[in-house]
Write an enzyme that holds these catalytic residues in place. Structure first.
Site, mmCIF file in Angstrom:
data_model
loop_
_atom_site.group_PDB
_atom_site.id
_atom_site.type_symbol
_atom_site.label_atom_id
_atom_site.label_comp_id
_atom_site.label_asym_id
_atom_site.label_seq_id
_atom_site.Cartn_x
_atom_site.Cartn_y
_atom_site.Cartn_z
ATOM 1 N N GLU A 110 39.193 -48.610 -62.617
ATOM 2 C CA GLU A 110 38.807 -47.394 -61.873
ATOM 3 C C GLU A 110 39.605 -46.249 -62.485
ATOM 4 O OE1 GLU A 110 36.602 -47.355 -59.367
ATOM 5 O OE2 GLU A 110 36.344 -49.517 -59.024
ATOM 6 N N GLU B 224 27.501 -81.919 -43.474
ATOM 7 C CA GLU B 224 26.353 -81.061 -43.170
ATOM 8 C C GLU B 224 26.238 -80.047 -44.297
ATOM 9 O OE1 GLU B 224 24.448 -81.463 -40.484
ATOM 10 O OE2 GLU B 224 25.637 -82.918 -39.343
#
Length: 1368
Positions: free
Chosen positions: A316, A752
């Site tokens: 930046e 799961e």
């Protein structure tokens, strides 16, 4: 178009030619287009740093520079923006129009956000600076000569055109591309996959192609809005908005690279940008981890690192995004040194080439692996690689598909220029590799490689280290770069037929590492396929753990099913080429069941998010509520899929497993329920181990580890670290994972895999990406904890079924058939004990490492054995070779698949039907006629209606008394309405006879056993029974209406009426007292019972009786599961191991079983073969298949326990001696002094008692898999009387008798002398009759002395007394 694409990606030469053609075509087209639209001046304008370049200006400026410096620059376009603007890239290096090895590729990308413009201008200035200073400044000249530099000033030219100068906060809307997409949120993300449609981000797609093609080494992405250098990772699995440090494998290196840029930037290095919008924002040393600053999913820098071989950071450059042009000179001055210093970092670390040993050609796509850094890169087109590293010592491996991996130890990396490390790889001959499509390509070498076979490492100090490749190969290979292994190519939903073909295809294609088998069938007859992947897939190798994945238990939860097919492809395709896969396959036996519920899958619907259609099996039962439970009685009948899986788990010593589900995103571990049935934490003894296993998976699945799985569906659901205790989530009685843990050695978790149960096909690649590392990492966990072998110290043979006990963890595991074991544990120090029946336990301490497994072997000594293994007490029986051979057979049939293999190898043609009495009689007679040498038929008596009760003996010497052999009795048909047992025994008899002389094992068993089969005890009742009547009592009793199993009484006092003729016949047989074991077959349930039927408080030797029943049940595919499942007669419930005491089933008096125990001294078990008493005849083949192995197991079991001979010192056998077992049960020696008693495995006390002999005691050890321990008991004559030596007792008795005689003589002499002095001194007292009778009555109430006192009186004592008497 499809054919062209296919050829492009599959033919390297065509790909190269086509690429060059397209490259020059695009460039020339672009140049033509720009020549038409732009006419640059022939004289290059001087850079004033006073204005921004719009797209036309930028294009003209870059073309002008390229034209002025043709020897070191080349301008190309890598694609077009959404609005058709070219994405210009200036390449700066010596000879820019040729590709040659030896120069690392570097890139800068600016203006990704269109309104962040400083980078756009600064990069144009950098291009001019590098070109203009080349040849003038040595530093720049060397950098350009040794580096292949690519600079893209603007990745988002459309956004720039929309932006406005002076807009510091981006309000003008130029940040995104022309289609409204933020380009730095549009790259494929490691946690979220690809979320943006390709047609909306042409700029991103062009850059991705560019990255993949060029194999950049280092990169910088220039932005604006603050002043800081940001490094990966830019986001995290949790996507926490701020404050979460997301560390990459090269975190230290990235920090160094960011510091290089920041420390050369006067403002950035302070860490205080002082931006007006964020005055308090600070960055230590001017750098930050991207995700810690704020979460950026889909960022370009992470994509470069994970998929592009390239390390990239984000700079930046200014607080204001689009500052006034007057700020540009200052920004250039601030960034110039940082930009150059950062490029120079491309030359640190290690660099080199990889070539092929035979031809010397360069190898592309070779993985370069640095030990302890889990991030790899690959070689480029000419075999070159550049691996950025900080100074230090490293072990580096080169891994290529089809070649032997090579490792170089101790590579020194110093500051400054890179260490040179070249590899020469030799081809590896591999069957698997031969069938694998190689991603490694060879090209002619363009560099004069060192021709030595040793690896040469060159450092900046010119030190040379030579390492022999063969030595390097001895090091264990490290994980290769996943991006360069062969990934699954097709992602689609596979129906049953498609899945079956897929499995058959891989089974055929990779036969050396793959074995396809089935464990059973579903309700609808679909095979329950399992694919084994291992270097020896068909056998259990000693020391190699067994691992399994089970998927699609709920038919509509399909992600696991597809992942398992992906995993099969991945393991097969990368075996022999990828070190991680090869090591796993070589050291693990991996079982994969893609679908446990294929029936449910066939009816489920794609797109089902959280529905139930297809969840259950075809009988509409939830398979994950169908296993026996420790807290709850499961009343649902056990389903065929459940039964098949339970039998499968009992047959293989699995160590670790995962059950793959869908509907959430979490790893769930035991226990799944608790006693109260509430949702609370239900801790198992290995809770810490299960947490470790669960985290191993969850941590590799970032979305899972986040803990917030399905915020749209279940917003309140949260799982810390992505794991949960099952019961703490919700109660699941009858679950598979708990049954695994409680009934086998296997630790299982439930995973799961996603919120959507049946996602769309296009989503499947995402699931593979999210789970592939986790699936492999979980597989690695099977190699943690402790492992080893428990063996016999005598000969080193493994001890099966030995118990491994970990102190303070109340869960034991047992050794497999060859004595090997695996015990999963968390890191730490443990006290571990190994024990086995008949052996002294051994305890030791073991420290489990954080990575890998600790090997702990145990050598056990037999109880009462000297070091050589021989008993130290009593005479030892000698074994001839045939006895040793038979004992070996018993062991082989008792371990592993021995009995199962015997069953499979002895199939016979059978014609099953129910036989009435006449046909039954003809059948048994036929056996004796066809097999006269091994059969003998005898009549035990007749029934009420004069039907003969037959007894068939099968032996190699039928009818001969052979007391040394065990005698086994089978009987059936005591209840005429349950004829299945009768048919099973008739088939069993035929089976034995037919295989005698053909099958070695059957022949030896018959030769060493006396088998008596009574097929029908109640033939009269059998004639009355009706087929297909499952609960009818018609035919249960005999012709007198008597239930024969209530008619066996041994004591006359217990019998009210005379015994039935059938009963008397069996009683006479039982009272023979020569039987070792009896098995009675009945029907109406599915259970094996042991004595007693009568209600008793305790049962002597119950452990043995229960064990014998369990042997039958364990060899029955359904019985041992413990589910009677007899809804037709109300007998529903779980029976542990399918075994129970008979009285608990139905208590009654007078049973044959009890009579056999009490009067026949023979243990008898009753086997109930099925729920239906009289099932249809077409079920008989199935019933025979279910019972065949169990019946044979009895033939094996009867040879175990303890056997021996009782004799005296002279060798004379003692018949009728009592053998007392453990102080209770008695057996008697038969002719020849032989005895045989069955006992449960363990240590037992034997006492032998015989009249006239001294009592003998011995301790024996009984094994579950070895033939009976043979002992000799020798009696001494009992020389003790009352526990004292015979000689002492005789002498004492003689002395006592002499003393008594002498005493008697003295007394007689004294009395005689006194009588002579006082002659007539005594006279009879004269009394009235009444007084005399009263006296007698009083005497009965008092003392006999009173009667004597009154009956006789001494008159010589006193004249006064005489006078008183005369008055009376």
């Amino acid at each position: 178009m499809f054919r062209l694409r296919e050829l492009f990606f599959t033919t390297p030469k065509l790909r190269g030619s086509l690429f060059l053609f397209l490259f020059f075509f695009v460039v020339s087209l672009g140049d033509a287009r720009n020549r038409r639209s732009i006419t640059p001046s022939t004289e290059e304008p001087v850079e004033t740093y006073s204005r921004y370049y719009n797209y036309i200006d930028l294009t003209g400026r870059l073309q002008s520079l390229a034209k002025r410096y043709p020897g070191i620059s080349a301008l190309t376009s890598i694609g077009q923006s959404s609005q058709g603007r070219e994405l210009w890239v200036m390449r700066i290096t010596k000879d820019p129009n040729t590709d040659a090895p030896g120069k690392p590729k570097f890139k800068y990308v600016g203006n990704m956000h269109g309104d962040e413009t400083v980078s756009r201008q600064v990069l144009v200035y950098l291009v001019e600076y590098l070109l203009s200073k080349y040849g003038e400044e040595p530093r720049i000249t060397e950098l350009v000569n040794t580096t292949d530099i690519y600079i893209m000033p603007s990745m988002n030219p459309d956004g720039f055109e929309k932006s406005k100068e002076g807009d510091c906060t981006g309000e003008s809307g130029g940040r995104k591309n022309a289609k409204g997409k933020d380009l730095n949120r549009s790259f494929p993300d490691q946690y979220d996959g690809t979320t943006t449609e390709a047609e909306k981000i042409p700029e991103v797609m062009a850059v991705i192609r560019w990255i993949q093609e060029k194999k950049f080494v280092l990169s910088g992405n220039l932005h604006g809005g603050t002043v800081v250098a940001s490094y990966p990772f830019d986001d995290s699995a949790s996507h926490q908005q701020q404050g979460f440090y997301s560390q990459s494998a090269d975190d230290s290196l990235f920090r160094h690279l960011a510091l290089v840029y920041a420390q050369h930037h006067p403002v950035m290095k302070t860490g205080h940008p002082n931006c007006p919008e964020e005055m308090d924002e600070t960055f230590e040393d001017g750098i930050t981890n991207g995700a810690q600053w704020y979460d950026v999913p889909g960022g370009m820098q992470d994509y470069n690192y994970l998929h592009g071989n390239c390390l990239e950071i984000t700079m930046e450059l200014s607080c204001c995004k689009y500052p006034p042009a007057s700020e540009l000179p200052k920004e250039w001055d601030l960034n110039r040194e940082s930009l150059i210093a950062y490029i120079e970092q491309v030359h640190i670390g290690v660099r080199g080439y990889v070539k092929e040993a035979v031809s010397g050609s360069a190898l592309a796509n070779v993985s370069i692996v640095v030990e302890s850094i889990r991030h790899n890169l690959t070689t480029a087109e000419y075999g070159e690689y550049y691996r950025l590293l900080l100074p230090g010592t490293y072990n580096i491996t080169a891994v290529a598909s089809g070649y032997t991996a090579m490792t170089v130890q101790g590579v020194q990396v110093v500051e400054g220029k890179a260490t040179e490390l070249n590899f020469t790889l030799a081809p590896a001959v591999s069957e698997a590799a031969g069938s694998t499509t190689m991603s490694t390509s060879s090209m002619p070498s363009t560099k004069d490689f060192n021709t030595s076979t040793a690896t040469t490492i060159k450092t900046s100090t010119s030190t040379q280290i030579h390492t022999n490749p063969s030595e390097g190969n001895s090091s264990p290979p490290v994980l290769p770069n996943e991006e360069h292994v062969i990934q699954p190519q097709e992602f689609r939903h596979h129906n049953y037929a498609d899945m079956e073909l897929f499995l058959r295809k891989y089974s055929s294609e990779f036969p050396s590492i793959v074995h396809l088998y089935t464990v059973g069938h579903s309700v609808d007859g679909h095979e329950l396929y399992v694919m084994v992947i291992s270097d020896n897939p068909k056998i259990h190798e000693h020391g190699e753990p067994e691992f399994k994945y089970v998927a699609n238990m709920h038919g509509n939860e399909v992600v696991g099913r597809e992942l398992m097919l992906n995993l099969i492809e991945y393991l097969c395709r990368n075996y022999g080429t990828d070190p991680e896969v090869t090591k796993l396959v070589n050291n693990t036996r991996i079982h994969i069941m893609p679908s446990m519920n294929p029936d449910g899958y066939e009816v489920a619907n794609e797109g089902d998010v959280k529905g139930y259609k297809g969840r259950n099996n075809s009988n509409n039962f939830d398979l994950n509520r169908n296993f026996p439970d420790q807290f709850v009685t499961i009343t649902a009948p056990r389903q065929p899929e459940t039964i098949a899986v339970m039998n499968w788990l009992k047959s293989i010593p699995f160590v670790l497993s995962a059950n793959l589900h869908g509907g959430s995103l979490v790893v769930n571990y035991p226990y799944d329920d608790d006693k109260k049935g509430t949702s609370q934490y239900s801790e198992c003894p290995d809770d810490k181990v299960f947490q470790q296993l669960s985290r191993a998976y969850a941590q590799e699945n970032p979305a899972m580890h986040n803990g917030h799985p399905c915020e749209d569906l279940y917003p309140e659901e949260y799982f810390h670290d992505g794991i949960t205790n099952g019961a703490n989530w919700y109660n699941v009685p009858g679950g598979m994972q708990d049954w695994n843990y409680l009934n086998t050695n296997c630790f299982e978790v439930t995973i799961e895999l996603g919120c959507v149960k049946y996602p769309r096909e296009k989503e499947l690649p995402k699931y593979w990406e999210q789970n592939r590392r986790a699936l492999l990492q979980f597989l690695h966990q099977v190699h943690t904890g402790v492992k080893g072998t428990v063996s016999d110290i005598r000969d080193g043979t493994g001890i099966p079924n030995a118990t491994i006990i970990v102190e303070e963890i109340d869960h034991n595991i047992s050794t497999a058939h060859t004595g090997d074991y695996w015990r999963l544990l968390t890191p730490g120090t443990y006290s571990i004990t190994a024990s086995a029946h008949g052996y002294k336990p051994v305890r030791t301490y073991a420290t489990v490492p954080r990575e890998g497994v600790e090997v702990v072997d145990f050598r056990l000594t037999r109880i009462h054995s000297d070091p050589s293994g021989h008993s130290s007490e009593g005479p030892q029986p000698t074994q001839n070779p045939s006895e040793k051979e038979f004992d070996s057979l018993i062991k082989d049939l008792s371990l592993g698949q021995g009995l199962e293999q015997l069953v499979r190898s002895t199939a016979t043609e059978s014609s099953f039907r129910y036989r009435r009495y006449k046909e039954l009689s003809a059948f048994v007679r036929g056996l004796t006629l066809n097999f006269p040498k091994i059969t003998s038929l005898n009549s035990l008596g007749q029934s009420v209606e004069f039907r003969t009760i037959w007894a068939l003996e099968i032996s190699n010497r039928p009818g001969a008394a052979e007391p040394s052999k065990p005698k086994l009795r089978f009987s059936a048909g005591i209840h005429g309405n349950a004829p299945v047992g009768t048919e099973l025994l008739l088939e069993f008899a035929a089976f034995l006879c037919i295989n005698y002389g053909k099958n070695t094992a059957i022949t030896k068993l018959i030769n060493e056993t006396r088998i008596v089969i009574v097929p029908s005890i109640n033939p009269d009742g059998r004639e009355l029974a009706i087929e297909k009547q499952c609960t009818s009592t018609q035919g249960l009793s005999n012709a007198h209406g008597k239930d024969l199993d209530t008619d066996f009484f041994g004591n006359a006092s217990q019998r009210v009426v005379e015994a039935q003729p059938e009963t008397r016949a069996m009683m006479d047989l039982i009272l023979d007292k020569s039987y070792t074991l009896s098995v009675a077959l009945d029907g109406g349930s599915l259970v094996a019972t042991y004595p007693y039927d009568k209600p008793v408080q305790s049962v002597e030797n119950e452990g043995t009786l229960k064990y014998l029943a369990s042997v039958y049940a364990n060899n029955h595919p359904k019985m041992h599961l413990g589910d009677t499942g007899c809804s037709n007669n109300g007998q529903i419930g779980n029976i542990p191991d399918g075994v129970m005491r008979a009285a608990e089933r139905q208590s009654h008096m007078g049973s044959m079983k009890d009579f056999s125990m009490d009067f026949g001294h023979c243990p008898e078990i009753t086997v109930y073969s099925g729920c239906c008493l009289y099932p249809p005849a077409d079920q008989l083949p199935t019933l025979w298949a279910e019972n065949k192995k169990a019946l044979l197991s009895m033939l094996v079991e009867v040879h175990k326990g303890v056997r021996g001979v009782v004799r005296d010192r002279s060798g004379k056998p003692i018949v009728g001696a009592i053998i007392v077992l453990n102080g209770g049960v008695r057996v008697f020696t038969t002719e020849g002094g032989y005895f045989h008693a069955l006992l449960a495995p363990g240590n037992h006390n034997i006492e032998a008692v015989a009249d006239g002999y001294q009592q003998q005691r011995q301790e024996v050890v009984v094994s579950s898999y070895e033939a009976a321990s043979s002992i000799i008991i020798e009696f001494d004559m009992d020389n003790n009387i009352f526990g004292l030596p015979r000689e002492f007792v005789v002498a004492s008795a003689a002395a006592s008798m002499t003393a008594l005689v002498v005493t008697a003589c003295i007394i007689w002499c004294v009395c005689a002398a006194k009588s002579n002095r006082q002659k007539d001194g005594f006279h009879r007292l004269r009394q009235h009759r009444d007084d005399y009778e009263d006296e007698i009555r009083l005497t009965s109430m008092g003392s006999k002395k009173s009667l004597l006192a009154h009956e006789f009186q001494d008159e010589s004592e006193s004249d006064e007394e005489t006078l008183y008497a005369n008055k009376i």
